[in-house]
Structure formats: structure tokens, C-alpha cells
Design a protein around this motif. Structure first.
Motif, PDB file in Angstrom:
ATOM      1  N   GLN A  93      48.966 -12.316  15.165  1.00  0.00           N
ATOM      2  CA  GLN A  93      49.402 -12.275  16.567  1.00  0.00           C
ATOM      3  C   GLN A  93      49.391 -13.667  17.179  1.00  0.00           C
ATOM      4  O   GLN A  93      50.287 -14.033  17.947  1.00  0.00           O
ATOM      5  N   TRP A  94      48.358 -14.456  16.866  1.00  0.00           N
ATOM      6  CA  TRP A  94      48.277 -15.836  17.357  1.00  0.00           C
ATOM      7  C   TRP A  94      49.501 -16.631  16.922  1.00  0.00           C
ATOM      8  O   TRP A  94      50.120 -17.330  17.714  1.00  0.00           O
ATOM      9  N   GLN A  95      49.886 -16.489  15.645  1.00  0.00           N
ATOM     10  CA  GLN A  95      51.046 -17.211  15.140  1.00  0.00           C
ATOM     11  C   GLN A  95      52.337 -16.698  15.763  1.00  0.00           C
ATOM     12  O   GLN A  95      53.257 -17.470  16.054  1.00  0.00           O
ATOM     13  N   ALA A  96      52.395 -15.378  15.996  1.00  0.00           N
ATOM     14  CA  ALA A  96      53.587 -14.806  16.631  1.00  0.00           C
ATOM     15  C   ALA A  96      53.781 -15.358  18.037  1.00  0.00           C
ATOM     16  O   ALA A  96      54.909 -15.652  18.458  1.00  0.00           O
ATOM     17  N   VAL A  97      52.681 -15.510  18.777  1.00  0.00           N
ATOM     18  CA  VAL A  97      52.770 -16.086  20.128  1.00  0.00           C
ATOM     19  C   VAL A  97      53.256 -17.528  20.047  1.00  0.00           C
ATOM     20  O   VAL A  97      54.132 -17.949  20.813  1.00  0.00           O
ATOM     21  N   ALA A  98      52.702 -18.289  19.112  1.00  0.00           N
ATOM     22  CA  ALA A  98      53.121 -19.678  18.953  1.00  0.00           C
ATOM     23  C   ALA A  98      54.595 -19.768  18.609  1.00  0.00           C
ATOM     24  O   ALA A  98      55.343 -20.574  19.173  1.00  0.00           O
ATOM     25  N   ASP A  99      55.047 -18.928  17.669  1.00  0.00           N
ATOM     26  CA  ASP A  99      56.453 -18.950  17.253  1.00  0.00           C
ATOM     27  C   ASP A  99      57.375 -18.548  18.399  1.00  0.00           C
ATOM     28  O   ASP A  99      58.442 -19.137  18.595  1.00  0.00           O
ATOM     29  N   ALA A 100      56.954 -17.537  19.185  1.00  0.00           N
ATOM     30  CA  ALA A 100      57.775 -17.069  20.295  1.00  0.00           C
ATOM     31  C   ALA A 100      57.989 -18.133  21.353  1.00  0.00           C
ATOM     32  O   ALA A 100      59.010 -18.166  22.041  1.00  0.00           O
ATOM     33  N   HIS A 101      57.027 -19.050  21.489  1.00  0.00           N
ATOM     34  CA  HIS A 101      57.122 -20.110  22.486  1.00  0.00           C
ATOM     35  C   HIS A 101      57.653 -21.414  21.888  1.00  0.00           C
ATOM     36  O   HIS A 101      57.763 -22.422  22.586  1.00  0.00           O
ATOM     37  N   GLY A 102      57.933 -21.396  20.601  1.00  0.00           N
ATOM     38  CA  GLY A 102      58.439 -22.611  19.961  1.00  0.00           C
ATOM     39  C   GLY A 102      57.390 -23.689  19.832  1.00  0.00           C
ATOM     40  O   GLY A 102      57.712 -24.870  19.763  1.00  0.00           O
ATOM     41  N   TRP A 103      56.114 -23.283  19.817  1.00  0.00           N
ATOM     42  CA  TRP A 103      55.025 -24.250  19.680  1.00  0.00           C
ATOM     43  C   TRP A 103      54.750 -24.506  18.201  1.00  0.00           C
ATOM     44  O   TRP A 103      54.436 -23.585  17.446  1.00  0.00           O
ATOM     45  N   ASP A 104      54.895 -25.737  17.776  1.00  0.00           N
ATOM     46  CA  ASP A 104      54.670 -26.109  16.379  1.00  0.00           C
ATOM     47  C   ASP A 104      53.177 -26.294  16.157  1.00  0.00           C
ATOM     48  O   ASP A 104      52.586 -27.235  16.655  1.00  0.00           O
ATOM     49  N   THR A 105      52.574 -25.391  15.399  1.00  0.00           N
ATOM     50  CA  THR A 105      51.138 -25.447  15.169  1.00  0.00           C
ATOM     51  C   THR A 105      50.798 -26.034  13.793  1.00  0.00           C
ATOM     52  O   THR A 105      49.645 -26.004  13.386  1.00  0.00           O
ATOM     53  N   SER A 106      51.771 -26.587  13.122  1.00  0.00           N
ATOM     54  CA  SER A 106      51.536 -27.047  11.754  1.00  0.00           C
ATOM     55  C   SER A 106      50.614 -28.227  11.689  1.00  0.00           C
ATOM     56  O   SER A 106      49.998 -28.491  10.665  1.00  0.00           O
TER      57      SER A 106
END
Length: 201
Positions: A186-199
Motif C-alpha cells: 500500500q505504501w508503494q501504491a501511494v507513492a506510485d499514485a503520486h509519482g513520487w520516486d522512492t528508489s
């Protein structure tokens, strides 16, 4: 806090929401600087060992009407404080009210007055104070035979250490967080939905 809630996932991931809207996502890394991303495109480097002010929205420009009005107050020494929330998981102050005031202070190169909301556990404060006083008493007893400059330096150091420990005991708290439903996915889904690059975290 006004509708703010801290969530955690996987032990190293943080999500901050305001009235159920994601406003910050972060990931710590014990072997790297980690990252914290917001709508303001904020990013933290925890190796810098500084107290950060982390805005949750983009900073207003120095020529916006509100900022101009606050710039005048800043020059007159009447600028109201910026309200922040100390988040231990981020080791940062999150700005929850006063972005225009902060922008005005920066535009005039004047230090902003910052009020920090900190969650404090009274039992922990008492324990930390007791520990600090016990350390001071034990150590001063141990240096009682010193004389001259050595004694002066030792007492100065111990007095400063005690003052810092007592101040830390009164201001340190652990920010409560809730387990994020859905966890890391879910954390990654939120990041992806906002276009936040967490790499990078």
C-alpha cells in the motif's frame, strides 16, 4: 494535529496523511541518507545532522500578496511564529501552519520564530531527568579530588551536560504511528499514485 496521522510499513517506511490525503512519504536507510518526498518536493538528508523544516505544500513565492504583508511585519519584528510538529521518525519539524510567514522571514533574511508541537511522555521525562541528575551527582563525586584548571573544566563540562540533558528530557518525545493497512504494498501504491520516486531511499 489538524487531521494529521503518521503511518508505518515494513519498519522503515513512513506515510503522513492529512484528513486521509497523503502529504508525505518517507523511507529510511541505515546505510544511506534515505528520502522524504512531499507535494513540496522536499527531500531530507539525515546525515546532515541538522534540524530540518519540512513543508508539506510548495513554498509561496516572495512576491505573493500574503508574503509581502508578512515581510513588512518581519522587518518590524512583529512576524507571528511558524507552527511545526516534531516527527521523530523523520527527525524533522513538519510545517503545519505558516508557510507564508516562513517565506517572508527567508526573503528578508530574518530568523523565523518556530513553535514546535512535541508529544511528550511524562513518565519518560521523569526517568530521563532522574538519569541525568544521577549521572551528574555520580560524576561530580568522582572528580571531587581534582584541583585548579582541571577541576574548573570538569565542572563546566558537567554543568553543560546536565543542562543539555534536562532540556532534552523536556522536549524529546516519540511520535505515535499506526501500522499502514496493506503494509509495504500500500505504501508503494501511494507513492506510485503520486509519482513520487522512492528508489533513492
Amino acid at each position: 494535529m489538524p487531521g494529521l496521522r503518521m503511518w508505518t510499513a515494513g519498519g522503515d517506511r513512513i506515510l503522513l496523511t492529512q484528513t486521509d490525503r497523503p502529504v508525505l512519504i518517507a523511507r529510511s536507510d541505515p546505510f544511506g541518507p534515505g528520502c522524504a518526498l512531499t507535494d513540496a518536493e522536499g527531500e531530507l538528508d539525515w546525515f546532515g545532522m541538522k534540524v530540518h523544516l519540512l513543508p508539506l505544500r510548495p513554498m509561496p513565492s516572495s512576491d505573493e500578496a500574503r508574503v509581502k504583508a508578512y515581510r513588512k511585519l518581519a522587518l518590524e519584528g512583529l512576524l507571528p511564529p511558524v507552527l511545526t510538529w516534531w516527527v521523530t521518525g523523520l527527525q524533522s519539524l513538519v510545517v503545519i501552519d505558516g508557510l507564508a510567514r516562513l517565506a517572508a522571514a527567508w526573503a528578508e533574511d530574518i530568523p523565523a520564530i518556530v513553535l514546535a508541537l512535541v508529544e511528550v511522555d511524562p513518565a519518560r521525562v521523569d526517568a530521563d531527568v532522574d538519569q541525568a541528575v544521577a549521572f551528574y551527582e555520580q560524576t561530580t563525586h568522582g572528580i571531587r579530588n581534582l584541583t585548579g584548571d582541571r577541576a574548573d573544566r570538569a565542572h563546566t563540562y558537567l554543568s553543560r551536560h546536565l543542562a543539555e540533558a534536562l532540556e532534552a528530557a523536556q522536549t524529546r518525545g516519540i511520535t505515535r504511528a499506526w501500522p499502514l493497512p496493506g503494509g509495504i504494498a500500500q505504501w508503494q501504491a501511494v507513492a506510485d499514485a503520486h509519482g513520487w520516486d522512492t528508489s533513492s531511499g
